[in-house]
Write an enzyme that holds these catalytic residues in place. Structure first.
Site, PDB file in Angstrom:
ATOM      1  CG  ASP A 103      31.702 -32.182 -27.574  1.00  0.00           C
ATOM      2  OD1 ASP A 103      31.759 -33.150 -28.348  1.00  0.00           O
ATOM      3  OD2 ASP A 103      31.719 -32.283 -26.333  1.00  0.00           O
TER       4      ASP A 103
ATOM      5  CD  GLU B 294      33.365 -38.906 -20.292  1.00  0.00           C
ATOM      6  OE1 GLU B 294      33.233 -38.395 -21.423  1.00  0.00           O
ATOM      7  OE2 GLU B 294      32.936 -38.374 -19.242  1.00  0.00           O
TER       8      GLU B 294
HETATM    9  O1  KIV Z   1      32.496 -32.269 -23.257  1.00  0.00           O
HETATM   10  C1  KIV Z   1      33.621 -32.604 -22.887  1.00  0.00           C
HETATM   11  O2  KIV Z   1      34.341 -31.884 -22.183  1.00  0.00           O
HETATM   12  C2  KIV Z   1      34.099 -33.916 -23.307  1.00  0.00           C
HETATM   13  C3  KIV Z   1      35.398 -34.397 -22.749  1.00  0.00           C
HETATM   14  C4  KIV Z   1      35.239 -34.816 -21.338  1.00  0.00           C
HETATM   15  C5  KIV Z   1      35.997 -35.460 -23.575  1.00  0.00           C
HETATM   16  O3  KIV Z   1      33.456 -34.568 -24.065  1.00  0.00           O
END
Ligand code: KIV
Length: 285
Positions: free
Chosen positions: A85, A184
């Protein structure tokens, strides 16, 4: 024969063929468990801030945090596609910074794709990352990095106008080349329409049953996060209670002298012990 590690094109090709199971993970043991469980994608989410770092939200999560946790997870993951991420302010400020930061996840941390939050406004970043050889997963709906603008952790796309904007953003990300898209906290009807219209797999979290896959946070699935959890989370086990009880039993046994018992104690061989006890140094001690 060892199983081949999934790639972004494999995930794209799964659209319409099979449902995708996605889990977050944050370190070596959670990565190992998620991979052994058969997740298709393991996401090192910036939710690491909430579930591992004790932060109230994801705004305080840094590139250094994400690289550290992605590296540890990558050492464990052998079958799933590993996605990292992009944290707050690592891609919003400029396209070149976005590509440089995204590239670090592949070059330094072992990820094979990145995820970013946001819609059409981030198409230039998505295109530039792709041109640099970095597969991108999109994320629409409740985007926690927009917390201050959204005014809290609220479901999105509930009005017809907001829903239309989500559909437009989903098309923009798909056309820009994202290989999949997280939805989400959006109504199931909106997720169903996006899923039917875009050619990339949608991965829902609080987005109903019509998505091409689902994602849940590791600690939520296993009941490792005390406190409130969103209503769309299904907890498959409560590991918190037995873990706390086991740790409390250990503390009590140390204090009471029951641990270590004979089974956890190493003894010298009788001849070595005799020699050791007979040595003059022992008497001096
Ligand atoms: O940061 C995270 O865990 C996420 C998921 C909930 C998709 O973005």
């Amino acid at each position: 024969m060892p199983k081949k590690q999934l790639t972004a094109p494999d995930i794209l090709a799964a659209k319409g063929q099979r449902k995708l199971a996605v889990l977050t993970a944050y370190d070596y043991p959670t990565g190992l468990l998620a991979d052994e469980a058969g997740a298709d994608i393991i996401l090192v989410g910036d939710s690491v801030g909430n579930v591992c770092l004790g932060l109230p939200d994801t705004l305080g999560v840094t590139m250094a945090d994400m690289l550290h946790h992605t590296r540890a997870t990558a050492r464990a993951v052998k079958s799933a596609l590993l996605v990292a991420d992009m944290p707050f302010l690592s891609y919003q400020t400029s396209v070149s910074e976005a590509v440089a930061n995204a590239g670090r996840f592949l070059q330094e941390a072992g990820a094979r794709a990145v995820k970013l939050e946001g819609g059409a406004a981030f198409v230039p970043q998505v295109r530039a990352m792709l041109a640099a050889g970095i597969p991108v997963m999109g994320h629409l709906g409740l985007t926690p990095q927009q917390l201050a603008v959204l005014g809290g952790f609220k479901a999105q796309g509930k009005t017809a106008r907001a829903a239309k904007k989500l559909v437009e953003d989903a098309h923009a990300l798909a056309e820009a080349g994202c290989f999949s898209l997280v939805l989400e906290a959006v109504p199931a009807e909106v997720a169903a329409r996006i899923t039917a219209e875009v050619e990339i797999p949608t991965i829902g979290i609080g987005a109903g049953p019509h998505c091409d896959g689902q994602v849940l946070v590791f600690h939520d699935v296993l009941g490792l996060c005390p406190g409130l959890r969103p209503s769309f989370v299904k907890q498959y086990a409560d590991l918190w209670t037995p873990a706390r009880e086991a740790l409390a039993a250990y503390c009590a046994e140390v204090r009471g002298g029951a641990f270590p018992a004979e089974a956890q104690t190493r003894r010298m061989a009788p001849d070595e012990l005799a020699e050791f006890l007979a040595s003059p140094e022992y008497g001096d001690a």
